[in-house]
Design a protein around this motif. Structure first.
Motif, short mmCIF file in Angstrom:
data_model
loop_
_atom_site.label_atom_id
_atom_site.label_comp_id
_atom_site.label_asym_id
_atom_site.label_seq_id
_atom_site.Cartn_x
_atom_site.Cartn_y
_atom_site.Cartn_z
N TYR A 1 -21.94 48.00 35.40
CA TYR A 1 -22.20 47.36 34.20
C TYR A 1 -23.49 47.44 33.61
O TYR A 1 -24.47 48.29 34.59
CB TYR A 1 -22.00 45.61 34.31
N LYS A 2 -24.07 47.18 32.50
CA LYS A 2 -25.30 47.60 31.98
C LYS A 2 -26.29 46.42 32.59
O LYS A 2 -27.08 46.97 33.43
CB LYS A 2 -25.36 47.53 30.36
N ASP A 3 -26.68 45.45 32.10
CA ASP A 3 -27.67 44.74 32.41
C ASP A 3 -27.02 43.62 33.26
O ASP A 3 -28.08 42.82 34.09
CB ASP A 3 -28.39 43.97 31.14
N GLY A 4 -26.06 43.17 33.39
CA GLY A 4 -25.60 42.20 34.07
C GLY A 4 -24.15 41.65 33.53
O GLY A 4 -23.76 42.15 32.52
N VAL A 5 -23.62 40.51 34.40
CA VAL A 5 -22.12 40.34 33.78
C VAL A 5 -22.27 38.80 33.57
O VAL A 5 -21.30 38.26 33.34
CB VAL A 5 -21.06 40.76 35.00
N ASP A 6 -23.44 38.27 33.59
CA ASP A 6 -23.42 36.62 33.07
C ASP A 6 -23.33 36.58 31.65
O ASP A 6 -24.11 37.28 30.91
CB ASP A 6 -24.63 36.19 33.67
N ILE A 7 -22.32 36.04 31.19
CA ILE A 7 -22.07 35.52 30.04
C ILE A 7 -22.56 34.02 29.69
O ILE A 7 -22.22 33.40 30.51
CB ILE A 7 -20.94 36.27 29.21
N ILE A 8 -22.68 33.53 28.21
CA ILE A 8 -22.42 32.16 27.87
C ILE A 8 -21.09 31.92 28.14
O ILE A 8 -20.09 32.61 27.39
CB ILE A 8 -23.02 32.15 26.36
N SER A 9 -20.53 30.71 28.89
CA SER A 9 -19.17 30.59 29.25
C SER A 9 -18.42 30.37 27.98
O SER A 9 -18.72 29.84 26.95
CB SER A 9 -19.18 29.39 29.74
N ASP A 10 -17.34 31.28 28.12
CA ASP A 10 -16.49 31.17 26.91
C ASP A 10 -14.97 31.00 27.45
O ASP A 10 -14.60 31.04 28.72
CB ASP A 10 -16.71 32.19 26.04
N GLY A 11 -14.05 30.98 26.32
CA GLY A 11 -12.55 30.83 26.87
C GLY A 11 -11.88 31.98 27.70
O GLY A 11 -12.26 33.06 27.65
N ILE A 12 -10.97 31.68 28.51
CA ILE A 12 -10.10 32.46 29.43
C ILE A 12 -8.70 32.37 29.09
O ILE A 12 -8.44 31.14 28.71
CB ILE A 12 -10.63 32.04 30.71
#
Lengths: 318, 239
Positions: A224-235
């Protein structure tokens, strides 16, 4: 009319199409893992609406009928017998009072479904009879089945002797590898070109940690580029999250509603059954299709299931 | 109103993404679109899940195509007013501040326990979204003086009603679950109760205010909660 649980198997729960519509409150949907097998099972016993069925995982149970009943078994082959006689799957079967329906371990596939004519009579919670194990709601007392449980069945539309017997081609889950089609995104831009290429070409092995919540895979790390943490969203059912370790995890029926890891892709609905039926140690390959293609596949699948129901409906009217 | 970016989440879901940050304006846009889709009742839409900065829209491809739904959503966004929220609903949540980690949080912040309680209860927290578990609220706006890292080893079981701090976030555990947040107190009210209508106490877009209570008050409120007669005080205020 009822069914007594003589032995429950490894993880046997009451499930239906899922507790949908409450994601905004944080309710995970639950529901069956293999929707195709579930819908065919219901169709075979003349259940036109989404009636609750039994879902057995890996190792089946033993059940005794207290009254004549029509049922059908679909999904993974667990060597079903009725009072000692081998029975066919994907076929309507008549059980008499006192008959014992028994299963052993799955020979191929992982999840097996039993639909009873009329469906299982448990109180719907928020519009669904599915068991939500995490919250302890729905299904049979909010839990997996235990020895001694007695499941009451709902009244079928017609008495069993008047319901037609139908057989459809059985699904096969044989083989230890499957190609699963995906639509890239919604966060595929978090990954490098090489990472995406890895994801779409490397073999991924189903690990023993896989459960109703998610299929955890092991294999080549996805860059991955910078990281895989995102602002939590729908699954959604089939979202493929990539945690920092770099190996993918496909979110399934018991998934939480939201998550904070980048989702590289989403499994197309039509391929979810073959994914959930994979066993630990099996291999999965991912293959990208466009969203248009995925929608086409979805429609094809739904039409095939509808045709099956229609065919059965004709028999029922006759 | 700003146009969201429409992303694909497989063959049965679109994601309308309004931004990449957690802020009140972006979140207000998400909830405005959510309300609009619900009010409008777009044929083929199964369910909407609003989150911090995006709205996941689940649909049935037999009834509407993803492309068509995308156009409808974008059109709907244009008609929404972007006026800022001026009124807010504040739900008062009573808390007995006696958590196992309260002293640790105070030590980490180099503050007294009383000061931590005063800061935690001293402001209104916006409910950005619900998720993870039924009734679990994602709150924003905690005082940075009481930020505190999560436990290095999460607890295997945290009781329902526990109020905790995890990093920059604070919240309430709606049902028993494992968790790594520092526990600072307990509320006698139930954010989630499957047998109650509605099953979840809070709505996204509302604000929560924690109100410190003592043990006798806790016991009294708990009795009322058990009897199903306790109602959290809700007030209207300006943002």
């Amino acid at each position: 009319m009822s069914v007594c649980v003589l032995s429950p198997g490894a993880l046997t729960t009451v499930q239906d199409g899922g507790r949908n519509g409450y994601g905004y409150l944080g309710f995970n949907a639950s529901g069956v893992m293999d929707e195709r097998a579930y819908r065919i099972a219901n169709a075979l016993v003349g259940n036109f609406t989404d009636e609750a069925v039994l879902e057995m995982a890996m190792l089946g149970g033993r059940f005794e009928f207290t009254a004549p009943c029509l049922f059908a078994v679909t999904g993974a082959d667990m060597g079903a017998t009725l009072s000692g006689e081998e029975i066919r799957m994907y076929q309507t079967i008549f059980a008499d009072e006192g008959d014992v329906l028994a299963f052993s371990a799955a020979k191929t596939g992982f999840y097996t479904y039993i639909a009873f004519a009329g469906g299982i009579d448990v109180e719907p919670v928020l519009g669904s009879r599915s068991t939500n194990l995490k919250c302890g709601i729905g299904g049979f007392q909010g839990r997996k089945l235990q020895k001694g449980d007695v499941l009451t069945l709902r009244e079928p539309a017609l008495p069993p002797e008047r319901l037609p017997r139908v057989r459809v081609p059985a699904e096969s889950y044989a083989g230890d590898a499957a190609e699963v089609r995906v639509v890239l995104g919604p966060q595929n831009d978090y990954f490098t070109k090489a990472g995406l290429q890895t994801f779409l070409s490397a073999p991924y092995r189903v690990t023993a940690n896989t459960d109703r919540m998610g299929c955890k895979l092991d294999g080549a790390k996805i860059e991955y580029k910078d990281g895989v943490d995102i602002i939590s969203d729908g699954i959604v059912f089939g979202s493929i999250q990539v945690p920092p370790a770099g190996t993918p995890m496909v979110m399934l029926a018991d998934r939480q509603t939201t998550g904070g890891y980048a989702k590289i892709a989403t499994v197309v609905s039509a391929d979810l059954p073959k994914l959930v039926q994979r066993r630990p140690g099996d291999t999965v390959y991912f293959h990208a299709v466009s969203a248009h293609q995925a929608e086409k596949l979805y429609k094809k699948e739904q039409r095939a299931l509808d045709r099956l129901l229609l065919r059965y409906g004709k028999d029922l009217v006759r | 109103m700003e146009q969201p970016e429409i992303l694909r989440s497989g063959d049965c879901a679109l994601v309308a993404e309004f931004g990449k940050e957690i802020d009140e304006h972006t979140n207000a846009l998400v909830h405005a679109l959510d309300r609009a889709v619900r009010d409008k009742g777009i044929f083929g839409v199964r369910e909407c899940v609003p989150t911090f900065r995006s709205l996941t829209v689940l649909f049935d491809p037999m009834l509407i195509s993803g492309d068509r739904l995308e156009k409808k959503l974008l059109r709907l966004c244009k008609t929404l007013s972007a006026e800022a929220q001026t009124q807010k609903t504040v739900v008062e949540v009573p808390v007995l501040y006696n958590g196992e980690d309260l002293q640790d949080v105070a030590d980490y912040a180099k503050l007294s326990v009383e000061e931590v309680v005063r800061l935690h209860a001293g402001r209104d927290y916006r409910i950005y979204m619900l998720g993870f578990l039924p009734g679990f609220v994602y709150l924003g706006g905690m005082d940075e003086r009481i930020f505190c890292p999560r436990l290095t080893t999460p607890r295997t079981r945290i009781h329902a009603g526990a109020v905790g701090i995890g990093g920059e976030q604070t919240g309430i555990y709606p049902l028993p679950s494992p968790g790594g947040w520092r526990l600072i107190g307990t509320t006698p009210v139930r954010p989630y109760d499957a047998a109650r209508t509605p099953p979840v106490l809070f709505s996204a877009g509302e604000y929560i205010r924690f109100v410190p209570i003592d043990e006798p008050a806790f016991d009294e409120i708990q009795k009322q909660v058990d009897a199903g007669v306790y109602v959290c005080r809700r007030t209207e205020g300006s943002v």
